[in-house]
Design an enzyme around this catalytic site. Sequence first.
Site, short mmCIF file in Angstrom:
data_model
loop_
_atom_site.label_atom_id
_atom_site.label_comp_id
_atom_site.label_asym_id
_atom_site.label_seq_id
_atom_site.Cartn_x
_atom_site.Cartn_y
_atom_site.Cartn_z
N HIS A 1 1.06 -1.31 0.07
CA HIS A 1 0.05 0.10 0.14
C HIS A 1 0.87 1.26 0.30
CE1 HIS A 1 -2.99 -2.93 0.84
NE2 HIS A 1 -2.23 -3.34 1.78
N GLU B 1 -1.93 0.26 7.91
CA GLU B 1 -0.95 -1.06 7.49
C GLU B 1 0.21 -0.03 6.54
OE1 GLU B 1 -3.23 -3.36 4.94
OE2 GLU B 1 -1.50 -4.67 4.42
N HIS C 1 2.83 -7.01 4.57
CA HIS C 1 1.46 -6.33 5.07
C HIS C 1 1.01 -6.87 6.43
CE1 HIS C 1 0.06 -5.70 0.73
NE2 HIS C 1 1.14 -6.55 0.47
N GLU D 1 1.35 -11.52 5.90
CA GLU D 1 0.69 -10.63 6.78
C GLU D 1 1.04 -10.68 8.32
OE1 GLU D 1 -1.89 -8.77 5.68
OE2 GLU D 1 -2.28 -9.67 3.64
ZN ZN Z 1 -2.24 -5.30 2.86
#
Ligand code: ZN
Length: 237
Positions: A26, A66, A121, A198
């Site tokens: 992102h 994030e 992430h 993640e």
């Molecule tokens: Zn993400």
Amino acid sequence: MIAESLAVFAAALPLAGTTVYVDAGHNGANGANPAAINRPVPAGTGGFRKACDTAGAQTNDGRLTESAFALDVALRLQRRLQQAGARVVMTRRTNDGVGPCVDERAAIGNRARADIALSIHADGGPTGGSGFHVVAPARDHAVAPAIVGPSLSFARSLRARLRAIGLRPAGYIGGDGLVVRNDLGGLNLSRVPKAFVELGNMRNAREAALLERAAHRDRLALALARAIRRTLRAQKR
Ligand code: ZN
């Protein structure tokens, strides 16, 4: 003795001669630029397209995004990898931009001819869920089938090293911390071995507090660096 010096040099810089692509997921201005971020881009073969990117998750209290978390862990990882002698290619080094889109995130690693690529992430899962998971590309990878095996090995190594620092696989997603996906452009379009991590669930209050801590981020970066080092060492054999 030249031979001895070289041996010492190699021990000090175990990743010399390798290229690692570190992709912080992102970007900080994605949310404020929906037109750019929602535009469909290639995300696989057969005309499969997806939005350029998303804003990413954030903690329920809104204190941590994030994109900021991913960048901070990515920079910590970059330092460790460079100290070990690797050439590190980064998607971004700030958190105030837009994108790049997922197809470009794959292209950066491809152009760099990275030996390994990691996309960082944190998840926006159910508030009651916690834990990490790793994402590997699907077996039917059409762009570069040769990366499927090495990517899965890398994903397994990431899972092992994250477990080794005391993290638990996410209980809310299945797969015992390792999920295979064929809907991520960053994986589908990669021609170099790649996995996503993640690193926790931002929507879980307890885990969010952990993700905010610098010491925890350092531990995460150390675990990621160890997985990269082990994977590259195994590739050389
Ligand atoms: Zn993400």
